[in-house]
Scaffold this active site. Sequence first.
Site, short mmCIF file in Angstrom:
data_model
loop_
_atom_site.label_atom_id
_atom_site.label_comp_id
_atom_site.label_asym_id
_atom_site.label_seq_id
_atom_site.Cartn_x
_atom_site.Cartn_y
_atom_site.Cartn_z
N GLY A 265 0.60 -1.24 -0.10
CA GLY A 265 0.02 0.12 -0.17
C GLY A 265 0.57 1.40 -0.08
N PRO A 300 4.47 -5.21 -0.91
CA PRO A 300 4.53 -3.81 -1.91
C PRO A 300 4.49 -4.21 -3.20
CG PRO A 300 6.68 -4.58 -1.28
CD PRO A 300 6.22 -5.62 -0.62
N GLY A 301 3.36 -3.69 -4.01
CA GLY A 301 3.40 -3.84 -5.29
C GLY A 301 3.94 -2.25 -6.04
N ARG A 302 2.91 -1.48 -5.84
CA ARG A 302 3.14 -0.02 -6.75
C ARG A 302 4.30 0.49 -6.17
NH1 ARG A 302 -1.53 3.27 -7.94
NH2 ARG A 302 -2.55 2.03 -6.14
N CYS A 370 -14.62 5.35 -27.44
CA CYS A 370 -15.95 6.10 -27.58
C CYS A 370 -16.54 6.34 -26.14
CB CYS A 370 -16.89 5.25 -28.43
SG CYS A 370 -16.28 5.22 -30.01
N GLU A 371 -16.15 6.82 -25.32
CA GLU A 371 -16.43 7.27 -23.99
C GLU A 371 -15.75 8.57 -23.56
OE1 GLU A 371 -17.18 4.60 -20.72
OE2 GLU A 371 -16.98 2.94 -21.91
C1 LIG Z 1 -2.99 -5.08 -3.94
C2 LIG Z 1 -2.55 -5.63 -2.59
C3 LIG Z 1 -1.10 -5.40 -2.07
C4 LIG Z 1 -0.43 -4.34 -3.02
O1 LIG Z 1 -0.86 -3.22 -2.79
P1 LIG Z 1 0.34 -1.81 -3.56
O2 LIG Z 1 -0.73 -0.90 -3.07
O3 LIG Z 1 0.49 -2.00 -4.68
O4 LIG Z 1 1.47 -1.98 -2.59
C5 LIG Z 1 -0.53 -5.95 -1.15
N1 LIG Z 1 -1.41 -7.16 -0.54
C6 LIG Z 1 -2.62 -7.10 -0.75
C7 LIG Z 1 -3.45 -8.21 0.13
C8 LIG Z 1 -3.09 -6.88 -1.94
O5 LIG Z 1 -4.36 -6.99 -2.29
#
Ligand SMILES: *Cc1c(COP(=O)(O)O)cnc(C)c1O
Length: 446
Positions: A265, A300-302, A370-371
């Site tokens: 997150g 972490p992802g984003r 088309c939106e």
């Molecule tokens: C989406 C998600 C993440 C990653 O969230 P980011 O905002 O990209 O860091 C981690 N854990 C769970 C359970 C998620 O659903």
Amino acid sequence: MAAPAPLIDTDEDPSFADLLAQRPHLAVHAHDGLTMEDVPLARIAREVGTPAWVYSAGTLRRRFRALRAALEEARLPCDIHFAVKANPNLAVLRTLAAEGAGADIVSEGELRLALAAGIDPAHVVFSGVGKTMDELRFAIGRGVGQINAESAEEVAMISAAATALGRTVDVALRVNPDVDARTHAKITTGRSENKFGVAIADASALYARMSATPGLRPVGVAVHIGSQITAGMAAYATAYRHLADLVRELRAAGLPVERVDCGGGLGIPYRHEPAPSPAALAGAIRTTLGNLGVRLMMEPGRWICGPAGVLLASVVIEKRTATRRFVILDAAMNDLVRPAMYEAWHGIVPVAPAAFAAATSPCDVVGPVCETGDTFARNRGLPDLEPGSLVAFLDAGAYGAAMSSTYNARPLAAEVLVDGARFAVVRARQTQEALLAGQRLPDWMG
Ligand SMILES: *Cc1c(COP(=O)(O)O)cnc(C)c1O
């Protein structure tokens, strides 16, 4: 006394120079224009076409290492599981796996990707509110390291899947701490009205029941309170404090807790949002969970992959009406849906060298779909752009290609990985034939 002037005028978009100064893998060269690492983006556009997603391997590594270093600095032993949903490209996953990343997955498809990228199944955490019986069987059969259970009903399913396979699987209980991460409503996940996790009040009874449930071993607790969190560490700290209290309560009841999964997150500055640092997050973890003697985990992802990617697009045409200037691109909401879905702001910069010095005027940057929602930006300052001119959307490495669709029968765009002076197509542009390949007419239509 007058209020102090804000450091940043939040109504003014950052300049191209300000945007690029924050993104060290991007630079403008007098001859080549915008480059990523040592590769001119115009060259990629020429050889691969547009729209195309382009990722910097160097930035993926640099950010993964920065996060790990912040955790080490805070003396927090922590396994980092990259959230595959943010960017499921195999070459991206392989780059991070080589750095020691595990994977946080939410489907069988993501598990297959993680395994194909060479990630040890023991370093995979299976999250998500709606894991099917088939997915659970597949994941347990492949030996995933941990399943994060989100409900009592799911605990029963995990038990059934594991016992049918004669296996015992490590399960963490995802709790819903009922905190407001103060992010966009569509990506907040830790409020009691959200579908995620088990209420803290119900967690210890369920955890106790789990330890008497065949086929699973309760190993710990997990939270994930939302995505694109930039509003400081308060929500994290509150959630982790609830989690620490829960761990103490479980242990007091004689239930072992070995692991705490801190979720993901962490937000990134797309425009000029405050950028919470990994050090701040590590500090929040340190003060709340640091003394529990648990193995910590993070998802972490984003934060890792968002800044590492751009979406490269070409101008189809500029259209001027009595009141507006529209820059119409060959990329659309089916490629990058974040502006339409979350009102997200992405930096949009030109690629040609001369364009960086040219005068800008406000325009609406739109796609051909088309939106009216197919609008990337309103009143954005860009120089005049001839048909065929290139632009790059910044910070498109997370929830970009991952969320794209084929709406308007538009093929999925190509993906490219840059590493130093090298680049390679890491996912071919979908062909028109492949786009239609699954369609069938029923035999009664002749
Ligand atoms: C989406 C998600 C993440 C990653 O969230 P980011 O905002 O990209 O860091 C981690 N854990 C769970 C359970 C998620 O659903």
